[in-house]
Design an enzyme around this catalytic site. Structure first.
Site, PDB file in Angstrom:
ATOM      1  N   ASP A   1       0.305   5.066   0.642  1.00 46.62           N
ATOM      2  CA  ASP A   1      -0.603   6.139   1.046  1.00 46.62           C
ATOM      3  C   ASP A   1      -0.037   7.472   0.580  1.00 46.62           C
ATOM      4  O   ASP A   1       0.814   8.076   1.251  1.00 46.62           O
ATOM      5  CB  ASP A   1      -0.775   6.143   2.571  1.00 46.62           C
ATOM      6  CG  ASP A   1      -1.545   4.930   3.053  1.00 46.62           C
ATOM      7  OD1 ASP A   1      -2.404   4.436   2.300  1.00 46.62           O
ATOM      8  OD2 ASP A   1      -1.284   4.471   4.176  1.00 46.62           O
TER       9      ASP A   1
ATOM     10  N   HIS B   1       3.865   1.635   2.738  1.00 44.05           N
ATOM     11  CA  HIS B   1       3.788   0.451   3.617  1.00 44.05           C
ATOM     12  C   HIS B   1       4.059  -0.758   2.724  1.00 44.05           C
ATOM     13  O   HIS B   1       3.521  -0.825   1.615  1.00 44.05           O
ATOM     14  CB  HIS B   1       2.373   0.213   4.138  1.00 44.05           C
ATOM     15  CG  HIS B   1       1.745   1.226   5.012  1.00 44.05           C
ATOM     16  ND1 HIS B   1       1.644   1.073   6.367  1.00 44.05           N
ATOM     17  CD2 HIS B   1       1.098   2.385   4.733  1.00 44.05           C
ATOM     18  CE1 HIS B   1       0.965   2.082   6.890  1.00 44.05           C
ATOM     19  NE2 HIS B   1       0.620   2.891   5.920  1.00 44.05           N
TER      20      HIS B   1
ATOM     21  N   GLU C   1      -3.141  11.013   3.257  1.00 42.57           N
ATOM     22  CA  GLU C   1      -4.117  10.763   4.307  1.00 42.57           C
ATOM     23  C   GLU C   1      -4.170  12.056   5.071  1.00 42.57           C
ATOM     24  O   GLU C   1      -3.159  12.480   5.666  1.00 42.57           O
ATOM     25  CB  GLU C   1      -3.673   9.628   5.216  1.00 42.57           C
ATOM     26  CG  GLU C   1      -3.628   8.309   4.489  1.00 42.57           C
ATOM     27  CD  GLU C   1      -3.549   7.153   5.456  1.00 42.57           C
ATOM     28  OE1 GLU C   1      -4.578   6.534   5.726  1.00 42.57           O
ATOM     29  OE2 GLU C   1      -2.448   6.886   5.940  1.00 42.57           O
TER      30      GLU C   1
ATOM     31  N   GLU D   1       0.838  -1.210   0.000  1.00 43.81           N
ATOM     32  CA  GLU D   1       0.000   0.000   0.000  1.00 43.81           C
ATOM     33  C   GLU D   1       0.866   1.251   0.000  1.00 43.81           C
ATOM     34  O   GLU D   1       1.775   1.367   0.822  1.00 43.81           O
ATOM     35  CB  GLU D   1      -0.887  -0.033   1.258  1.00 43.81           C
ATOM     36  CG  GLU D   1      -1.670   1.232   1.516  1.00 43.81           C
ATOM     37  CD  GLU D   1      -2.551   1.133   2.770  1.00 43.81           C
ATOM     38  OE1 GLU D   1      -2.585   0.038   3.392  1.00 43.81           O
ATOM     39  OE2 GLU D   1      -3.168   2.140   3.115  1.00 43.81           O
TER      40      GLU D   1
END
Ligand SMILES: *[C@@H]1O[C@H](CO)[C@@H](O)[C@H](O)[C@H]1NC(C)=O
Ligand SMILES: *[C@@H]1O[C@H](CO)[C@@H](O)[C@H](O)[C@H]1NC(C)=O
Length: 455
Positions: free
Chosen positions: A233, A247, A236, A231
């Site tokens: 990101d 991640h 956020e 993942e």
């Protein structure tokens, strides 16, 4: 994402696919224009669409409108076991605007937080579909740049307007798991590094084994399996803070987990994915005046967010070595903030050196490094990653890990604990769902292409 998202079940009339496809409501994907750039000021508009994740959809018997799932429990006759349940139950089409508060206009997507129709819907998660309107668009972003505009002015403490990439199957798992007949057209196949266990169907089977209703969310529960994958990101954020966080997992592609592999609770650092990630949050890294209302990056107004994925040889074939961030607002390019942490060298981008230095300075467990670091994030992009946009609140940790002091059981003055200006109670789901029901986030003007081509 840090903890699992909030999911709702619906019990009013509409039509359906289980993980068949249902037809009580016709599935019509809202259109969204994106731009592919080849060089500076040279971008081509592309007609795309978005699809709502399957977990939000009404799930009912293939032959009738009897619910397969209501509140947080499964119908025992339609769902006696995981495979029969997948065969007996259908995911229905979505009324995007009226039920879920999801609207598009040209290149702009707005996600409303709480939408009241016959039912109350909280939050949503959508994926970008490719030009065939059926499979997820997969992005290969090594040595590329990804840019979008975001309006967070209506997104208070405790909420998260997120734009990120996950390594889902392009067809939502339809070809690997034949009991999944609905596929990406109905938003199936989600996974991320939290290995969420609240997903109702994983690998073409209902996640009913060991299903337990959530203590705080009447419409959610968790089963014995989770669904894991790499993942990235990109964003956020809310009005008071933002993080960019790669991640990684030890596995490539969507992978079902059970037991210790899922990394739940005390086993957080024993699972196959790195749940903490390597985050760059300007506030947490020592600049409390960089991003927020009226600050250098002013969250009261729309801002352009540019993210560059650089490789060690400046080519697509290289290994991902650096993630750079910059902003553009009111025609002005704003460089990322610089870290300002005692005892830590200065960084303004995410590199493996930055991640290691930050983990050490904050005393955090470094699973990002042990599971492969930036090179592994690059492997996921080489495979192709699906684009996700969502709005959510946090039943596990009140979003404190993004915008407040976290963890809550250590002094806020410890390095890395203060992450934003929000209070310890600001992200309580009951409070935000009642007091900030009308919150929303708008993402627009998505562009991607070679470094330097999108802004
Ligand atoms: C925060 O960032 C702004 C803009 O780059 C800069 O002017 C300011 O000096 C920084 N503050 C700290 C404490 O680093
Ligand atoms: C990649 O590009 C950067 C910036 O233009 C340059 O500084 C660096 O030396 C290049 N690296 C390689 C391996 O060519």
């Amino acid at each position: 994402m840090f903890p699992a998202a909030v999911l709702l079940a619906f019990s009013f009339l509409a039509t359906a696919y289980a993980q068949q496809a249902g037809t009580l409501t016709t599935e019509t994907h809202p259109r969204l224009t994106v731009s592919q750039c080849t060089s500076a000021n040279n971008c081509q508009q592309q007609q795309r669409s978005i699809v709502l994740d399957s977990n939000w959809r009404w799930l009912h018997a293939t032959s009738s409108s009897t619910n397969c799932y209501t509140g947080n429990s499964w119908d025992e006759s339609l769902c006696p076991d995981p495979v029969t349940c997948a065969q007996n139950c259908a995911l229905d089409g979505a009324d995007y605007a009226n039920t879920y508060g999801i609207t598009t206009n040209g290149n702009s997507l707005t996600l409303k937080f709480v939408t009241q129709s016959a039912q109350k819907n909280v939050g949503s998660r959508v994926y970008l579909l490719s030009s065939d309107d059926t499979t997820y668009e997969l992005f290969q972003l090594k040595n590329q740049e990804f840019t979008f505009d975001v309006d967070m002015s209506n997104l208070p403490c405790g909420l998260n307007g997120a734009l990120y990439f996950v390594e889902m199957d392009a067809d939502g798992g339809k070809s690997r798991f034949p009991n999944n007949k609905a596929g990406s057209k109905y938003g199936t196949g989600y996974c991320d590094t939290q290995c969420p266990q609240d997903i109702k169907f994983i690998n073409g089977e209902a996640n009913i084994l060991g299903w337990t209703g959530s203590a705080s969310d009447p419409n959610s529960g968790t089963g014995q399996y989770g669904t894991c994958c790499n993942e990235m990101d990109v964003w956020e954020a809310n009005m008071n803070g933002a993080a960019v966080t790669p991640h990684v997992c030890s596995v490539q592609g969507q992978t079902r987990c059970s037991g210790t592999q899922c990394g739940e609770g005390d086993e957080r650092y024993d699972g196959i994915c790195d749940k903490d990630g390597c985050d760059f949050n300007s506030w947490r890294l020592g600049n409390e005046t960089f991003l927020g209302p009226g600050l250098t990056v002013d969250t009261r107004q729309k801002v352009t967010v540019v993210t560059q994925f650089l490789t060690n040889n400046n080519q697509t074939s290289g290994s991902l070595s650096e993630i750079r961030r910059l902003y553009v607002q009111n025609g002005k390019v704003i460089a990322n903030s610089k870290t300002n942490i005692p005892g830590m060298a200065t960084f303004d981008s995410i590199t493996d050196d930055f991640c290691n230095a930050q983990k050490e300075a904050f005393g955090d467990t470094n699973t990002f490094e042990s599971l492969g670091g930036l090179a592994q994030m690059g492997n996921a992009f080489q495979q192709g990653m699906a684009l996700v946009m969502s709005i959510w609140d946090d039943h596990e940790a009140g979003m404190l890990w993004l915008d407040a002091d976290y963890p809550t059981d250590v002094p806020a003055t410890n390095p890395g604990v203060s992450r934003g200006p929000c209070s310890a109670t600001s992200g309580d789901p009951t409070t935000v769902e009642s007091q900030s029901a009308s919150a929303s986030v708008t993402f627009s003007n998505i562009k991607f292409g070679p470094i330097g081509s999108t802004y």
